[in-house]
Write an enzyme that holds these catalytic residues in place. Structure first.
Site, short mmCIF file in Angstrom:
data_model
loop_
_atom_site.label_atom_id
_atom_site.label_comp_id
_atom_site.label_asym_id
_atom_site.label_seq_id
_atom_site.Cartn_x
_atom_site.Cartn_y
_atom_site.Cartn_z
N THR A 93 0.87 -1.18 0.00
CA THR A 93 0.00 0.00 0.00
C THR A 93 0.91 1.23 0.00
O THR A 93 1.65 1.44 0.97
CB THR A 93 -0.89 0.03 1.26
OG1 THR A 93 -1.67 -1.15 1.29
CG2 THR A 93 -1.80 1.25 1.24
N LYS A 168 -7.75 1.53 -3.18
CA LYS A 168 -7.43 1.06 -1.83
C LYS A 168 -7.60 2.18 -0.80
O LYS A 168 -8.24 2.00 0.23
CB LYS A 168 -5.99 0.52 -1.83
CG LYS A 168 -5.33 0.39 -0.49
CD LYS A 168 -5.64 -0.91 0.20
CE LYS A 168 -5.09 -0.89 1.62
NZ LYS A 168 -5.37 -2.07 2.36
N LYS A 243 -1.83 4.94 8.63
CA LYS A 243 -1.01 5.04 7.41
C LYS A 243 -1.90 5.27 6.19
O LYS A 243 -1.65 6.16 5.37
CB LYS A 243 -0.20 3.74 7.22
CG LYS A 243 0.50 3.66 5.87
CD LYS A 243 1.09 2.29 5.58
CE LYS A 243 1.52 2.23 4.12
NZ LYS A 243 2.12 0.98 3.71
P1 NAD Z 1 5.81 -5.98 7.56
O1 NAD Z 1 6.56 -4.86 8.17
O2 NAD Z 1 5.41 -7.14 8.39
O3 NAD Z 1 6.63 -6.55 6.29
C1 NAD Z 1 7.40 -5.78 5.43
C2 NAD Z 1 8.66 -6.57 5.10
O4 NAD Z 1 9.43 -5.82 4.16
C3 NAD Z 1 9.55 -6.83 6.33
O5 NAD Z 1 9.82 -8.23 6.41
C4 NAD Z 1 10.81 -6.02 6.02
O6 NAD Z 1 12.00 -6.60 6.53
C5 NAD Z 1 10.80 -6.00 4.49
N1 NAD Z 1 11.59 -4.92 3.91
C6 NAD Z 1 11.66 -3.62 4.29
N2 NAD Z 1 12.51 -2.94 3.47
C7 NAD Z 1 12.97 -3.84 2.56
C8 NAD Z 1 13.85 -3.76 1.46
N3 NAD Z 1 14.43 -2.61 1.12
N4 NAD Z 1 14.09 -4.88 0.76
C9 NAD Z 1 13.51 -6.05 1.09
N5 NAD Z 1 12.66 -6.20 2.13
C10 NAD Z 1 12.41 -5.11 2.85
O7 NAD Z 1 4.52 -5.30 6.87
P2 NAD Z 1 3.17 -6.04 6.38
O8 NAD Z 1 2.16 -6.00 7.47
O9 NAD Z 1 3.54 -7.34 5.74
O10 NAD Z 1 2.68 -4.99 5.26
C11 NAD Z 1 3.26 -4.95 3.97
C12 NAD Z 1 2.41 -4.03 3.10
O11 NAD Z 1 1.07 -4.52 3.08
C13 NAD Z 1 2.33 -2.58 3.62
O12 NAD Z 1 2.40 -1.71 2.54
C14 NAD Z 1 0.97 -2.55 4.33
O13 NAD Z 1 0.41 -1.23 4.35
C15 NAD Z 1 0.16 -3.49 3.44
N6 NAD Z 1 -1.00 -4.11 4.10
C16 NAD Z 1 -0.87 -4.69 5.33
C17 NAD Z 1 -1.98 -5.28 5.92
C18 NAD Z 1 -1.88 -5.94 7.29
O14 NAD Z 1 -2.92 -6.29 7.87
N7 NAD Z 1 -0.68 -6.17 7.83
C19 NAD Z 1 -3.22 -5.30 5.26
C20 NAD Z 1 -3.31 -4.72 3.99
C21 NAD Z 1 -2.18 -4.13 3.42
#
Ligand code: NAD
Length: 289
Positions: A93, A168, A243
């Site tokens: 997102t 979204k 966010k």
């Molecule tokens: P998270 O923080 O658990 O996972 C993100 C991952 O990205 C981490 O493992 C981190 O180490 C990795 N990362 C960060 N920088 C990086 C880089 N430069 N190279 C490689 N890996 C890197 O977050 P999440 O909850 O999995 O969310 C991910 C996305 O999904 C976000 O954009 C969030 O807004 C969206 N989202 C989350 C949810 C939810 O319920 N968690 C729901 C809908 C959408």
């Protein structure tokens, strides 16, 4: 298919595991050693360099925290390193402007790319029941669809590049505002002496009915099982709602759109997130007197 997966956190971990289960050869990269270890346990091949993970693949999927990181990963490690025949899918997102900028950079280098953010939380990512809203050209969507279908129950083409992100944040602005409206309504009903289950039975069949009430009721013991019944643990974190509301406010200001209810929801979540960012977003009911 050979698929590189970048960002195997709470969401990406389960999504990559579902690609493996469907028979794809998944090449995983994350900055976190723990995330990579979990990915290896789920059958992914792991890499310590993103450039190595994307070499020779048919598709690249990313699930990263924000637009700045998405831009840095695609410009530094994907564009020019993955084959130009690979379809690029960013499921994070992020803001609409960055989504369009990265897709434009990819297009300029000969790649097809879609923005494909999701609705649904960690359980939906693990269960392969996410909803994807997709922005990009029709032929890019047609190529992305079978990959996204493995990870979701619905894949919808929202329009051109950036349209997935636009859909979204519009959806989540509505969700944030409707959750607060639902919370304050139940508080008022209580103060007016109504039995809350009785009020639920009435309003859920009357014109006040909405998803925040009937699928995710913020009142413990009323309506279906929801995070309210588990002390507001799990579900969709307040910090993530904030966010998305910030992204919506940024987009509204760029588009000169009047969003007074969305703006107030953003202010209320901003204040609530200071101490409660980890609680489910329906916990905002606790801040209302
Ligand atoms: P998270 O923080 O658990 O996972 C993100 C991952 O990205 C981490 O493992 C981190 O180490 C990795 N990362 C960060 N920088 C990086 C880089 N430069 N190279 C490689 N890996 C890197 O977050 P999440 O909850 O999995 O969310 C991910 C996305 O999904 C976000 O954009 C969030 O807004 C969206 N989202 C989350 C949810 C939810 O319920 N968690 C729901 C809908 C959408």
């Amino acid at each position: 298919m050979k698929i590189a997966f970048i960002g195997l956190g709470n969401m990406g971990g389960g999504m990559a595991a579902n690609l493996v289960k469907a028979g794809h050869d998944v090449k995983a990269f994350d900055l976190s050693a723990d995330a990579l270890e979990r990915a290896a346990g789920n059958g992914c091949e792991t890499f310590t360099e993103a450039k190595e993970a994307v070499a020779g693949v048919d598709a690249v999927v990313s699930m990263l925290p924000n637009g700045k990181i998405v831009d840095a990963v695609y410009s530094g490690d994907v564009i020019g390193h993955a084959p130009t025949e690979a379809i690029l899918l960013d499921c994070s997102t992020i803001d609409v402007a960055t989504a369009r900028k990265v897709a434009g950079d990819a297009d300029g280098a000969g790649y097809a790319m879609v923005d494909a953010p999701v609705s649904g939380g960690i359980a939906a990512a693990d269960g392969g029941t996410l909803t994807f809203m997709v922005g990009g050209a029709a032929d890019a969507f047609a190529r992305a669809d079978p990959i996204l279908s493995v990870m979701g129950k619905a894949v919808i083409h929202a329009g051109d590049s950036g349209a997935g992100q636009a859909a979204k944040i519009c959806n989540n602005m509505l969700l944030g505002a409707s959750m607060i409206a639902t919370c304050e309504t139940f508080k008022l009903a209580d103060k007016l002496g109504l039995d809350l289950q009785t009020f639920y039975d009435i309003s859920s069949k009357a014109s006040g009915q909405n998803w925040s009430m009937t699928s995710y009721c913020p009142v413990p013991g009323v309506g279906p099982q929801s995070p309210a019944d588990n002390e507001y643990a799990g579900g969709f974190a307040t910090a993530l709602m904030l966010k998305d509301l910030r992204l919506a406010m940024e987009a509204a200001s760029g588009a000169d759109a009047d969003v007074p209810m969305g703006g107030r929801a953003a202010e209320l979540y901003e204040a609530f997130a200071e101490e409660n960012g980890g609680l489910d977003f329906s916990a905002i009911i606790k801040s209302l007197g």
